[in-house]
Design a protein around this motif. Structure first.
Motif, PDB file in Angstrom:
ATOM      1  N   PRO A 219     -48.137   4.867 -45.837  1.00 38.06           N
ATOM      2  CA  PRO A 219     -48.343   4.568 -47.134  1.00 38.06           C
ATOM      3  C   PRO A 219     -46.895   4.580 -47.705  1.00 38.06           C
ATOM      4  O   PRO A 219     -46.674   3.657 -48.943  1.00 38.06           O
ATOM      5  CB  PRO A 219     -48.856   5.968 -47.769  1.00 38.06           C
ATOM      6  N   SER A 220     -45.590   4.929 -47.195  1.00 33.45           N
ATOM      7  CA  SER A 220     -44.439   5.007 -47.570  1.00 33.45           C
ATOM      8  C   SER A 220     -43.290   4.904 -46.660  1.00 33.45           C
ATOM      9  O   SER A 220     -43.432   5.460 -45.563  1.00 33.45           O
ATOM     10  CB  SER A 220     -44.272   5.951 -48.654  1.00 33.45           C
ATOM     11  N   LEU A 221     -42.141   4.615 -46.960  1.00 27.30           N
ATOM     12  CA  LEU A 221     -41.278   4.788 -46.026  1.00 27.30           C
ATOM     13  C   LEU A 221     -40.746   6.315 -45.444  1.00 27.30           C
ATOM     14  O   LEU A 221     -40.591   6.317 -44.336  1.00 27.30           O
ATOM     15  CB  LEU A 221     -39.736   4.116 -46.429  1.00 27.30           C
ATOM     16  N   ALA A 222     -41.100   7.178 -46.433  1.00 24.54           N
ATOM     17  CA  ALA A 222     -40.819   8.483 -46.224  1.00 24.54           C
ATOM     18  C   ALA A 222     -41.898   8.819 -45.011  1.00 24.54           C
ATOM     19  O   ALA A 222     -41.598   9.920 -44.306  1.00 24.54           O
ATOM     20  CB  ALA A 222     -41.031   9.235 -47.360  1.00 24.54           C
ATOM     21  N   SER A 223     -43.000   8.242 -44.926  1.00 16.34           N
ATOM     22  CA  SER A 223     -44.080   8.545 -43.775  1.00 16.34           C
ATOM     23  C   SER A 223     -43.077   8.549 -42.376  1.00 16.34           C
ATOM     24  O   SER A 223     -43.847   9.033 -41.472  1.00 16.34           O
ATOM     25  CB  SER A 223     -45.069   7.894 -43.902  1.00 16.34           C
ATOM     26  N   LEU A 224     -42.185   7.595 -42.399  1.00 15.36           N
ATOM     27  CA  LEU A 224     -41.451   7.341 -41.055  1.00 15.36           C
ATOM     28  C   LEU A 224     -40.652   8.577 -40.593  1.00 15.36           C
ATOM     29  O   LEU A 224     -40.617   8.733 -39.377  1.00 15.36           O
ATOM     30  CB  LEU A 224     -40.255   6.273 -41.395  1.00 15.36           C
ATOM     31  N   VAL A 225     -40.313   9.491 -41.495  1.00 14.55           N
ATOM     32  CA  VAL A 225     -39.586  10.636 -41.043  1.00 14.55           C
ATOM     33  C   VAL A 225     -40.060  11.476 -39.835  1.00 14.55           C
ATOM     34  O   VAL A 225     -39.548  11.653 -38.938  1.00 14.55           O
ATOM     35  CB  VAL A 225     -39.366  11.478 -42.216  1.00 14.55           C
ATOM     36  N   PRO A 226     -41.324  12.044 -40.232  1.00 15.14           N
ATOM     37  CA  PRO A 226     -41.992  12.506 -38.944  1.00 15.14           C
ATOM     38  C   PRO A 226     -42.165  11.921 -37.648  1.00 15.14           C
ATOM     39  O   PRO A 226     -42.131  12.371 -36.591  1.00 15.14           O
ATOM     40  CB  PRO A 226     -43.396  13.252 -39.733  1.00 15.14           C
ATOM     41  N   LEU A 227     -42.010  10.587 -37.840  1.00 13.47           N
ATOM     42  CA  LEU A 227     -42.266   9.756 -36.497  1.00 13.47           C
ATOM     43  C   LEU A 227     -40.898   9.448 -36.021  1.00 13.47           C
ATOM     44  O   LEU A 227     -40.875   8.596 -34.996  1.00 13.47           O
ATOM     45  CB  LEU A 227     -42.820   8.568 -36.997  1.00 13.47           C
ATOM     46  N   THR A 228     -39.941   9.664 -36.483  1.00 16.79           N
ATOM     47  CA  THR A 228     -38.423   9.363 -35.976  1.00 16.79           C
ATOM     48  C   THR A 228     -37.763  10.746 -35.466  1.00 16.79           C
ATOM     49  O   THR A 228     -37.853  11.870 -35.721  1.00 16.79           O
ATOM     50  CB  THR A 228     -37.706   8.865 -37.290  1.00 16.79           C
ATOM     51  N   GLY A 229     -37.074  10.188 -34.314  1.00 11.21           N
ATOM     52  CA  GLY A 229     -36.188  11.312 -33.631  1.00 11.21           C
ATOM     53  C   GLY A 229     -34.921  10.738 -33.100  1.00 11.21           C
ATOM     54  O   GLY A 229     -34.522   9.615 -33.198  1.00 11.21           O
ATOM     55  N   PRO A 230     -34.308  11.394 -32.006  1.00 10.27           N
ATOM     56  CA  PRO A 230     -32.966  10.909 -31.679  1.00 10.27           C
ATOM     57  C   PRO A 230     -32.985  10.054 -30.768  1.00 10.27           C
ATOM     58  O   PRO A 230     -32.144   9.018 -30.588  1.00 10.27           O
ATOM     59  CB  PRO A 230     -32.602  12.386 -30.901  1.00 10.27           C
ATOM     60  N   SER A 231     -34.171   9.400 -30.164  1.00 10.70           N
ATOM     61  CA  SER A 231     -34.257   8.271 -29.234  1.00 10.70           C
ATOM     62  C   SER A 231     -34.525   6.945 -30.164  1.00 10.70           C
ATOM     63  O   SER A 231     -34.512   5.815 -29.567  1.00 10.70           O
ATOM     64  CB  SER A 231     -35.127   8.680 -28.131  1.00 10.70           C
ATOM     65  N   ASP A 232     -34.668   7.074 -31.367  1.00 10.90           N
ATOM     66  CA  ASP A 232     -34.783   5.874 -32.278  1.00 10.90           C
ATOM     67  C   ASP A 232     -33.476   5.470 -32.636  1.00 10.90           C
ATOM     68  O   ASP A 232     -32.548   6.136 -33.283  1.00 10.90           O
ATOM     69  CB  ASP A 232     -35.518   6.388 -33.440  1.00 10.90           C
ATOM     70  N   HIS A 233     -33.411   4.083 -32.354  1.00  9.85           N
ATOM     71  CA  HIS A 233     -32.146   3.593 -32.616  1.00  9.85           C
ATOM     72  C   HIS A 233     -31.860   2.581 -33.806  1.00  9.85           C
ATOM     73  O   HIS A 233     -31.123   2.955 -34.570  1.00  9.85           O
ATOM     74  CB  HIS A 233     -32.035   2.693 -31.303  1.00  9.85           C
ATOM     75  N   THR A 234     -32.622   1.439 -33.893  1.00  8.72           N
ATOM     76  CA  THR A 234     -32.177   0.459 -35.066  1.00  8.72           C
ATOM     77  C   THR A 234     -34.102   0.637 -35.804  1.00  8.72           C
ATOM     78  O   THR A 234     -34.875   0.325 -35.212  1.00  8.72           O
ATOM     79  CB  THR A 234     -32.094  -0.697 -34.524  1.00  8.72           C
ATOM     80  N   LEU A 235     -33.748   0.327 -36.991  1.00 12.69           N
ATOM     81  CA  LEU A 235     -34.776   0.006 -37.957  1.00 12.69           C
ATOM     82  C   LEU A 235     -34.661  -1.271 -38.509  1.00 12.69           C
ATOM     83  O   LEU A 235     -33.571  -1.105 -39.110  1.00 12.69           O
ATOM     84  CB  LEU A 235     -34.972   1.089 -38.993  1.00 12.69           C
ATOM     85  N   VAL A 236     -35.247  -2.229 -38.396  1.00  8.39           N
ATOM     86  CA  VAL A 236     -34.931  -3.532 -39.299  1.00  8.39           C
ATOM     87  C   VAL A 236     -36.183  -3.382 -40.367  1.00  8.39           C
ATOM     88  O   VAL A 236     -37.019  -2.842 -40.142  1.00  8.39           O
ATOM     89  CB  VAL A 236     -35.214  -4.682 -38.166  1.00  8.39           C
ATOM     90  N   TYR A 237     -35.604  -4.173 -41.280  1.00 11.45           N
ATOM     91  CA  TYR A 237     -36.861  -3.973 -42.515  1.00 11.45           C
ATOM     92  C   TYR A 237     -36.769  -5.255 -43.153  1.00 11.45           C
ATOM     93  O   TYR A 237     -35.904  -5.993 -43.321  1.00 11.45           O
ATOM     94  CB  TYR A 237     -36.331  -2.838 -43.400  1.00 11.45           C
ATOM     95  N   PHE A 238     -37.929  -5.298 -43.894  1.00 11.37           N
ATOM     96  CA  PHE A 238     -38.322  -6.518 -44.907  1.00 11.37           C
ATOM     97  C   PHE A 238     -39.010  -6.032 -46.219  1.00 11.37           C
ATOM     98  O   PHE A 238     -39.637  -5.127 -46.142  1.00 11.37           O
ATOM     99  CB  PHE A 238     -39.235  -7.335 -43.989  1.00 11.37           C
ATOM    100  N   GLY A 239     -38.396  -6.538 -47.124  1.00 12.02           N
ATOM    101  CA  GLY A 239     -39.034  -6.209 -48.458  1.00 12.02           C
ATOM    102  C   GLY A 239     -38.693  -5.016 -49.155  1.00 12.02           C
ATOM    103  O   GLY A 239     -39.334  -4.363 -50.173  1.00 12.02           O
ATOM    104  N   PHE A 240     -37.551  -4.256 -48.487  1.00 13.40           N
ATOM    105  CA  PHE A 240     -37.240  -2.898 -49.299  1.00 13.40           C
ATOM    106  C   PHE A 240     -35.602  -3.194 -49.824  1.00 13.40           C
ATOM    107  O   PHE A 240     -34.917  -3.887 -49.229  1.00 13.40           O
ATOM    108  CB  PHE A 240     -36.937  -1.795 -48.255  1.00 13.40           C
ATOM    109  N   PRO A 241     -35.440  -2.636 -51.089  1.00  8.51           N
ATOM    110  CA  PRO A 241     -33.889  -2.792 -51.550  1.00  8.51           C
ATOM    111  C   PRO A 241     -33.276  -1.740 -50.586  1.00  8.51           C
ATOM    112  O   PRO A 241     -33.806  -0.697 -50.235  1.00  8.51           O
ATOM    113  CB  PRO A 241     -34.095  -2.160 -52.916  1.00  8.51           C
TER     114      PRO A 241
END
Lengths: 318, 408
Positions: B338-360
């Motif tokens: 539903p939102s970018l914030a929903s990424l937070v619980p799915l993210t951890g120390p082994s996550d490196h790069t997030l590429v994005y489209f359509g967000f300021p």
């Protein structure tokens, strides 16, 4: 199991359509059995939309990429009893049981070795010989004197030499060559099975291997045995024309990696092996990581019926 | 036990000491940024780019591009501009343990280390599949040319089955260990003793993702949507989707209906880009995908797997949104959130790069603030996953592989 026994007794006497009909019935039964007994396998079948109604030929059966046997919990993943291998080797040896030289140590059969797949394989094959010598000692060094004495004892008889491809080269042929020893020509055969990787790394070709064997080991025939350990080992034997043959109880298909569709003969593809030899896990239809070409069916110049094919180098994975 | 030397000479040995003896290790390194080093790397880059298959293999193209003479010289210039009057010098002997899964990324660390003037011993994967065998072949050919003999003398490419004694032999003698691979591999080497002052640079497994604002994607015109697909192709398919910054997960952000529609359009457009770029899969890649997908089915992480062809980007909607597939070569896990914030619980120390489209950018800043370093060290627009000129991981490897000598 009666149907299996008849498939085992004459591995190359079934015309292709008869063979396919019998194999299909048996493999469909095994697929059904494992989908009932093995939940992960059932989930795969369901997930890929496998339909029992749409199985008209061997190519319609589901397959498992071979690495999944290690990655998933599919049952007791051990090689089956070597009945298939025994049947194929018996066919190669012919009616007379020859004296046999096993390129391994006797200890491979004893103690803990007795229960291992290798131990079982050696015991089953040794039973096809009239006399045996285990050519290596416990540290896998060649017992040259014992070997020469054995050969002398059976002078005039063709010998059967059996072992792992790399071991035969490194522990039998090379040591003999280094000592300047050649076994007298006895006109028997060398059967070897197992991964070619070490030999590919050392740039030894199939032709060189055979030449060396004929010169150093005194054999007239050299038969490479190809096959997946989990399906009972080297059941696809190389014939006198250098083609691998599918025995009556197993089959080989090749697939196009782009859609996993079946390929016709003479087109390179990924090898899928099917086997009706009973296993303790759903290993009857496996997608290997080897590339191969099917050459034909029932018409190999060697006279054996069935599918015949080549395995492409590098024969150690893609 | 066999050790196989792959370059400069193809041969096998029973003992590692035959390929990497004390004589080899005691050689004087070349100076940093030597002419011989630059010539060799530029020649390697040329050979890679000249290969007929390079058009259809973005990873090779990327490798070749990174090794162009102009790029190398620019790297050197950037380095020098950052160190004032100090003189760069090599560190000595560098041991590279190339990660098994990423057959070709070792070229980058090797190239930088060679540029730095170091002696290099590179252990590559036992599985000599393409493109590794192609690369090794090119390295061997080049190293056997008389003009590159100084380079050949100071570099070894080897392979051996995993063996503690061999690893220890080298670890004990290497001034730097560059270890890529699983956490297990990194830990194993970490525990081995080395010379006093030895340095360890490790590259454990990292994963990257892509976030697409569904509504904004649907509102984009044809040109923008196509450009997005091309950028995603560059991010994901270069390095065969195996580098730390290659997106493996694609998150569509928005309401369910928008996500469904955006997803369908996105993958279809990406398929067109794959065709236009002439991207080709391989038998090994397709097998890996099949085995991966079947495993997800067997382990109940997904319910169904429609059969994809080799020409298509493959995507699974895994039941566990936090799962990160380790596959490569064009296999993605997609999620609707539903939102970018929903990424937070799915993210951890082994996550490196997030590429994005359509967000300021501000929204990504907010996300970064909430994450506070526990994941995603780079949040960049679609198309910028692979940092230019910095090679691996965004780190300044060239600096890490040299020392600075101050003379007053």
């Amino acid at each position: 199991m009666e149907p299996l026994e008849s498939l085992l007794s004459t591995p190359y006497a079934l015309p292709i359509e008869v063979k396919h009909e019998r194999l299909l019935a048996e493999l469909l039964e095994q697929t059904r059995r494992w989908s009932e007994q093995c939940p992960p396998y059932r989930r795969i079948l369901r997930g890929i939309g496998f339909s029992w109604d749409r199985v008209h030929g061997l190519e319609d059966l589901p397959l498992l990429p071979i690495e999944l046997l290690r990655r998933l919990d599919l049952g007791d993943v051990v090689p089956p009893a070597p009945t298939g291998l025994t049947s194929v080797v018996a066919a190669l040896l012919g009616p007379v049981r020859p004296p046999m030289i096993v390129c391994d140590a006797a200890s491979a059969l004893k103690g803990r070795g007795a229960g291992t797949p290798r131990g079982q394989e050696i015991r089953a094959l040794a039973a096809l010989g009239s006399d045996h010598l285990y050519a290596l000692d416990d540290s896998l060094s060649l017992r040259v004197d014992d070997l020469l004495r054995f050969v002398q004892l059976h002078a005039g008889e063709p010998l059967a030499i059996f072992g792992n491809t790399a071991m035969v080269w490194e522990h039998l042929m090379e040591p003999l060559h280094e000592k300047g020893v050649r076994l007298p020509h006895h006109g028997g055969l060398l059967l070897h099975s197992g991964c070619w990787k070490r030999l590919v790394d050392r740039a030894v070709s199939n032709e060189q291997y055979k030449d060396a064997a004929r010169q150093v080991l005194g054999v007239s025939r050299v038969h490479n045995l190809y096959g997946i350990a989990e399906q009972g080992g080297g059941v696809f034997a190389e014939c006198e024309c250098g083609h691998f043959h599918a025995p009556a109880f197993a089959e080989v298909l090749t697939r196009d990696y782009r859609r996993w569709s079946i390929l016709p003969p003479r087109v390179e593809g990924v090898i899928q092996t099917l086997s009706v030899v009973p296993q303790t896990f759903p290993g009857h239809s496996l997608l290997t990581d080897h590339l191969g070409v099917i050459l034909g069916q029932d018409d190999c110049p060697c006279g054996r019926l069935g599918t015949y094919f080549r395995v492409l180098a590098p024969w150690s994975g893609m | 036990m066999f050790v196989t030397e792959l370059a400069p000479v193809l041969r096998s040995a029973v003992r590692l000491e035959h390929c990497v003896d004390e004589g080899f290790l005691a050689q004087t390194p070349l100076e940093s940024f030597s002419r011989q080093g630059i010539d060799f790397l530029a020649a390697l880059g040329q050979r890679i780019l000249a290969h007929p298959a390079v058009r259809t293999r973005p990873a090779w193209q990327a490798m070749g591009d990174e090794l162009r003479r102009a790029r190398l010289l620019r790297l050197v210039a950037l380095y020098k501009s950052g160190v004032e009057a100090a003189m760069p010098a090599p560190l000595g002997v560098v041991l590279h343990i190339a990660p098994g899964a990423v057959e070709t990324l070792f070229v980058q660390s090797f190239a930088l280390s060679l540029l730095a003037g170091n002696l290099n011993v590179v252990r590559v994967s036992q599985r000599l599949v393409e493109p590794l065998s192609f690369l090794i072949g090119e390295l061997r050919t080049l190293m056997q040319e008389p003009e590159h003999r100084e380079i050949a003398a100071r570099n070894r490419f080897l392979t051996w089955p995993h063996a503690a004694e061999l690893n220890r032999y080298l670890a004990r003698r290497a001034d730097v260990r560059m270890i890529g691979g699983s956490d297990e591999t990194v830990t194993t080497f970490h525990a081995m003793p080395g010379p006093v002052g030895a340095k360890e640079i490790s590259f454990p497994d990292r994963t990257s993702s892509c976030a697409i604002a569904a509504r904004r994607y649907l509102e984009a015109d044809e040109a923008q949507a196509r450009a997005a697909a091309e950028r995603f192709f560059r991010d994901a398919y270069w390095f065969d989707q195996r580098s730390a910054s290659s997106p493996r997960n694609v998150y569509f952000i928005g309401d369910e209906a928008a996500c469904e529609e955006a997803s369908a359009m996105f993958w279809e457009r990406l398929e067109h880009v794959l065709l236009a770029e002439g991207w080709e899969s391989s038998a090994a890649n397709e097998r890996a995908h099949l085995a991966f997908a079947y495993q997800q089915l067997a382990e109940e992480r997904v319910d169904c797997y429609p059969s994809f062809t080799a020409a298509q980007p493959k995507r699974l909607r895994l039941s566990d949104p936090a799962a990160k597939p380790h596959c490569g070569g064009g296999m993605f896990a997609e999620q609707f959130l539903p939102s970018l914030a929903s990424l937070v619980p799915l993210t951890g120390p082994s996550d490196h790069t997030l590429v994005y489209f359509g967000f300021p950018r501000e929204e990504l800043l907010s996300l970064a603030r909430v994450l506070r370093g526990r994941g995603y060290s780079r949040l960049v627009p679609l198309g910028e996953a692979n940092p230019e000129g910095a090679f691996w991981d965004g780190r300044d490897l060239l600096r890490e592989l040299t020392r600075l000598i101050v003379v007053r």
